[in-house]
Design a protein around this motif. Structure first.
Motif, mmCIF file in Angstrom:
data_model
loop_
_atom_site.group_PDB
_atom_site.id
_atom_site.type_symbol
_atom_site.label_atom_id
_atom_site.label_comp_id
_atom_site.label_asym_id
_atom_site.label_seq_id
_atom_site.Cartn_x
_atom_site.Cartn_y
_atom_site.Cartn_z
ATOM 1 N N ARG A 1 -9.318 -8.369 -23.543
ATOM 2 C CA ARG A 1 -8.496 -7.155 -22.924
ATOM 3 C C ARG A 1 -8.499 -7.074 -21.577
ATOM 4 O O ARG A 1 -7.555 -6.058 -21.025
ATOM 5 N N MET B 1 -1.152 -10.859 -25.532
ATOM 6 C CA MET B 1 -0.997 -10.239 -26.964
ATOM 7 C C MET B 1 0.396 -10.207 -27.137
ATOM 8 O O MET B 1 1.301 -9.933 -26.316
ATOM 9 N N LEU C 1 2.983 -8.742 -33.495
ATOM 10 C CA LEU C 1 3.458 -9.775 -34.647
ATOM 11 C C LEU C 1 4.797 -9.647 -35.162
ATOM 12 O O LEU C 1 5.447 -10.601 -35.581
ATOM 13 N N VAL C 2 5.313 -8.431 -35.219
ATOM 14 C CA VAL C 2 6.786 -8.161 -35.409
ATOM 15 C C VAL C 2 7.563 -8.920 -34.718
ATOM 16 O O VAL C 2 8.806 -9.491 -34.941
ATOM 17 N N GLY D 1 -5.601 -19.317 -30.932
ATOM 18 C CA GLY D 1 -6.069 -18.087 -31.334
ATOM 19 C C GLY D 1 -7.350 -17.469 -30.529
ATOM 20 O O GLY D 1 -7.641 -16.417 -30.768
ATOM 21 N N ASP D 2 -7.705 -18.393 -29.594
ATOM 22 C CA ASP D 2 -8.725 -18.033 -28.540
ATOM 23 C C ASP D 2 -8.387 -17.025 -27.492
ATOM 24 O O ASP D 2 -9.090 -16.142 -26.979
ATOM 25 N N LEU E 1 -3.308 -13.534 -28.928
ATOM 26 C CA LEU E 1 -3.618 -12.729 -30.120
ATOM 27 C C LEU E 1 -2.429 -12.210 -30.618
ATOM 28 O O LEU E 1 -1.351 -11.724 -29.806
ATOM 29 N N PHE E 2 -2.348 -11.679 -31.871
ATOM 30 C CA PHE E 2 -1.226 -11.030 -32.518
ATOM 31 C C PHE E 2 -1.758 -9.652 -32.936
ATOM 32 O O PHE E 2 -2.876 -9.520 -33.161
ATOM 33 N N VAL E 3 -0.873 -8.802 -32.656
ATOM 34 C CA VAL E 3 -1.143 -7.129 -32.895
ATOM 35 C C VAL E 3 -0.314 -6.851 -33.942
ATOM 36 O O VAL E 3 0.998 -6.923 -33.935
ATOM 37 N N SER E 4 -0.745 -6.451 -34.960
ATOM 38 C CA SER E 4 -0.017 -5.610 -35.928
ATOM 39 C C SER E 4 -0.843 -4.285 -36.253
ATOM 40 O O SER E 4 -1.695 -3.858 -36.188
ATOM 41 N N HIS F 1 -4.192 -3.834 -44.145
ATOM 42 C CA HIS F 1 -4.070 -2.694 -43.435
ATOM 43 C C HIS F 1 -4.831 -1.538 -43.871
ATOM 44 O O HIS F 1 -5.220 -0.399 -43.290
ATOM 45 N N PHE G 1 -4.512 -3.907 -35.776
ATOM 46 C CA PHE G 1 -5.273 -5.180 -36.023
ATOM 47 C C PHE G 1 -4.987 -5.939 -34.659
ATOM 48 O O PHE G 1 -3.781 -5.998 -34.284
ATOM 49 N N CYS H 1 -5.450 -9.626 -33.916
ATOM 50 C CA CYS H 1 -5.806 -11.057 -34.839
ATOM 51 C C CYS H 1 -6.046 -12.250 -33.814
ATOM 52 O O CYS H 1 -4.976 -12.457 -33.262
ATOM 53 N N CYS I 1 -8.538 -16.048 -33.411
ATOM 54 C CA CYS I 1 -9.659 -16.895 -34.287
ATOM 55 C C CYS I 1 -10.860 -17.503 -33.231
ATOM 56 O O CYS I 1 -10.566 -17.272 -32.078
#
Lengths: 232, 232
Positions: A14, A68, A71-72, A219-220, A223-226, B75, B172, B174, B176
């Motif tokens: 972050r 980041m 996700l949408v 994915g390291d 990142l995906f934010v949902s 969620h 979230f 997300c 890995c």
């Protein structure tokens, strides 16, 4: 070790350490009630993951920051924000673009007969000079015909839009898998490194699926934010 | 290899091979225009991932099937469906439940001062006899007080509900990461195996975050489904 790793990893990705400088070993020991051995082991794990660098006399520095993506927005159904990766900030490097007979298992997934013509388009996605991920797409006609000769510059949704291909729905099945040797080489990571796997199906306004994709994302650091809230 | 692996992996995890029997090497070579060496290498990778078993004279069999969870159910803000993992199909095995001073980085994330009392609850989540994932939760007061002595049987949201803890929003982040040795041992996987990482923040009706979680899920067979459609 695991708990400290989780907390440090999140803060590193972050970008919350001022100047990218981590606390000293002594500070981490005091803050987390951890032994020096635990602190050192945790920092060693984070260094092996490529997140920090440690130099004697200089200290521990962050060497990456996560990117980041909502996700949408990754689904391609919402307009990307100004800062979004999907706002023409990615570049595509094509590996393969060819019309082929649709493979059996891809045909099962799209609900059409195997062997119908499809456009296979495979590419590495770059963010700056850094590989972000790679994907193999199978596209049915008539969309395949419109996309066949369309230059692919940025991201997949920009390509669809520029080719005049409309779509309404996107479904992801998300998991993770170790990178095979070929994928690892393309992404500049070690074989076996964890990758987010996304199987995507894109459908048109009538609900007909016309695009199947196998996507692998680093994915390291991508990142995906949902976010979700209760509906009342 | 990569393309065939993606297609086979998806079909294996979705359980689409009748009787769990994969096509023969000769059939795969014919269907995918692949060499015998490519087919064998691909099957070897899938076996190393623990997805299939191969026996001379018997053939290639699927040994696992993916368990899919709708991301919106994960969620915790939508009621779980009948078949959902979150409909009391998981069991929790607690590793730690203690009141501790909130660690610095967790405090930064929740926007409260470090050192305030929090409930740390760490557990392995089991699906049948199989570890599904593990999580470390940090919960602030007053919720922590309500949860402190509440038996933890199924999943986190069942625990919140049974403790009378209301919540409205869930976020979230997300990615890995490779499993560290301790996590790998708890989940019964090899060190370095890819895990989905989810950093979760749960907030109450006023928007106050009161729960931070670091979740690691076996993304090789516990998959998340996310769907999105254009809004008009």
């Amino acid at each position: 070790m695991r708990r400290l790793r989780d907390l440090l990893r999140s803060a590193i990705l972050r970008g919350t350490f001022p100047g990218g400088v981590l606390p000293t070993e002594a500070e981490l020991m005091a803050s987390y009630g951890a032994t020096r051995a635990t602190v050192r082991e945790t920092l060693a794990v984070l260094r092996r993951e490529g997140l920090i660098d440690r130099r004697p006399g200089v200290g521990t520095h962050v060497v990456v920051k996560a990117v980041m993506t909502q996700l949408v927005e990754a689904h391609g159904v919402e307009p990307p924000g100004q800062e979004s990766l999907l706002n023409r900030r990615l570049r595509a490097r094509e590996l393969d673009r060819s019309m082929i007979p649709l493979p059996h298992l891809a045909a099962d997934r799209l609900g059409v007969p195997a062997g119908v013509p499809c456009l296979r388009l495979e590419y590495v996605s770059l963010f700056g000079d850094e590989p972000h991920g790679m994907a193999t797409n199978y596209v049915l006609n008539p969309e395949a015909g419109r996309m066949r000769d369309q230059p692919f510059v940025h991201d997949w949704y920009a390509l669809l839009n520029e080719a005049g291909v409309g779509y309404e729905q996107s479904e992801f099945v998300c998991g993770c898998a170790p990178a095979d040797a070929a994928t690892a080489a393309l992404l500049g990571i070690a074989e076996g490194s964890p990758l987010i796997t996304i199987e995507q199906v894109i459908s048109d306004a009538s609900g007909r699926p016309f695009n199947l994709a196998y996507i692998h994302v680093r994915g390291d650091r991508f990142l995906f934010v949902s976010s979700a809230a209760r509906r009342h």
